[in-house]
Design a protein around this motif. Structure first.
Motif, mmCIF file in Angstrom:
data_model
loop_
_atom_site.group_PDB
_atom_site.id
_atom_site.type_symbol
_atom_site.label_atom_id
_atom_site.label_comp_id
_atom_site.label_asym_id
_atom_site.label_seq_id
_atom_site.Cartn_x
_atom_site.Cartn_y
_atom_site.Cartn_z
ATOM 1 N N ASP A 61 0.814 -1.223 0.000
ATOM 2 C CA ASP A 61 0.000 0.000 0.000
ATOM 3 C C ASP A 61 0.844 1.268 0.000
ATOM 4 O OD1 ASP A 61 -2.187 -1.633 0.046
ATOM 5 O OD2 ASP A 61 -2.714 -1.264 2.142
ATOM 6 N N GLY A 72 -3.626 -2.323 -4.203
ATOM 7 C CA GLY A 72 -2.458 -2.476 -3.344
ATOM 8 C C GLY A 72 -2.455 -3.812 -2.624
ATOM 9 N N ASP A 74 -3.543 -3.586 3.193
ATOM 10 C CA ASP A 74 -4.657 -2.894 3.848
ATOM 11 C C ASP A 74 -4.183 -2.239 5.135
ATOM 12 O OD1 ASP A 74 -7.216 -1.865 4.050
ATOM 13 O OD2 ASP A 74 -7.934 -3.538 5.262
ATOM 14 N N THR A 85 -7.480 -2.985 -2.023
ATOM 15 C CA THR A 85 -6.237 -3.633 -1.604
ATOM 16 C C THR A 85 -6.503 -5.031 -1.071
ATOM 17 O OG1 THR A 85 -4.255 -3.330 -0.229
ATOM 18 C CG2 THR A 85 -6.361 -2.692 0.749
#
Length: 326
Positions: free
Chosen positions: A240, A265, A268, A281
């Protein structure tokens, strides 16, 4: 202990049984001993108790990369779970994950009297076949290889990366670009391999991956290169923080997310929902990884833990950084 015994009017043996939690002591007597302990400020000598029992109720954790989100959150989860089980944690960070460095860390922690070890190794555990550890050392490895030698607990990197790629392909994107993590990272390697395999399985071309170092700045540099690729409409970023840099670069280049480019991503992190736009994500369950590490290392102490790898499932969290292909 003799002072407590005199104050409570009992024997030193009774004080010892109370301090060790022996429930066979009559409750009225136990309360009298506890009150005497409180009045005198008595605390059991944990060092003497450990020498007598041969156990210290302490786990040694050896880790690299304390600056990375995954390692820190795994460490946090291990410490919390160990505490619930009545264990303390002694941490020893490593500057470099060399064989000598790992062996030296085991020696140092052994001198600090720990019962077992957890290795959080984001990078491949180098030279595992030649790694010389203290005799009878109980070891569990998190986030790395070595499943043939020790119990290993890891996030299911393949599952998470496949879910990210599948999500983007199901939105109609012709292919998915990739910003990979460091070359020596075990997790990054697994995610990149899964990304490529998912594209190959779907019959989609795999663009050349771009390499970052987990930082937002490296993601920004990769994002500038992606922004210059006119056919880039979807990106899977290996963490991320790098995805944050990619979002900034695309914004500065005039490429809208998700209207022009969709971004996914991995991790998290707490801030992912506050990115602009909020980041789709792959969520890792760090709490579960920590819990299973502690379960495995306590199992090793009991003698009922064996080499092998336990994988913790991931979850794709859909937010507003992905959209159908236009």
């Amino acid at each position: 202990m003799a002072d407590v015994a005199r104050r409570a009017g009992v024997s030193s043996q009774t004080v010892s049984r109370v301090s060790n939690g022996d429930r066979a002591v009559v409750e009225r007597t136990r309360q009298r001993v506890l009150e005497a302990m409180k009045e005198l400020g008595y605390r059991p000598n944990s060092a003497a108790r450990a020498l007598k029992r041969g156990t210290f109720h302490t786990l040694g954790v050896i880790t690299t990369g304390l600056a990375t989100t995954g390692n820190v959150r795994t460490l946090e989860a291990i410490a919390a779970c160990a505490s619930r089980e009545g264990y303390a944690v002694t941490l020893l960070p490593l500057d470099a994950p060399t064989r000598g460095g790992v062996e030296g860390a085991f020696t140092r922690l052994g001198e600090l009297a720990v019962d077992a070890f957890v290795l959080i190794m984001e990078v491949h555990l180098l030279d595992t076949a030649q790694l010389t550890l203290p005799p009878q050392a109980k070891v569990v490895v998190a986030d790395s290889d070595a499943g043939d030698r020790f119990p290993v607990v890891d996030t299911d990197q393949h599952q998470g990366a496949r879910a990210a790629v599948r999500h983007l392909l199901e939105l109609g994107h012709p292919t998915v670009w990739h910003v990979a993590g460091p070359e020596d990272s075990f997790a990054a390697g697994r995610r990149t391999a899964a990304w490529e395999a998912a594209l190959r399985r779907a019959g989609c071309p795999a663009p050349p991956p771009l390499r970052g170092d987990w930082t937002a700045e490296s993601g920004y540099r990769a994002g500038l290169r992606l922004a210059a690729e006119g056919d880039c409409t979807a990106v899977f970023v290996s963490n991320d923080q790098m995805a944050l840099g990619v979002l900034r670069a695309l914004h500065e280049a005039g490429r809208r997310v998700p209207e022009d480019v969709s971004v996914v991503g991995f991790d998290d992190i707490d801030e992912a929902a506050s990115f602009i736009p909020p980041l789709t994500t792959v969520r890792q369950d760090f709490a579960r990884v920590g819990e299973l590490c502690v379960d495995a290392v306590l199992g090793a102490l009991r003698g009922d833990s064996a080499p092998g790898t336990t994988l913790v499932p991931t979850t794709l969290i859909e937010r507003r950084s992905t959209a159908p292909y236009r």
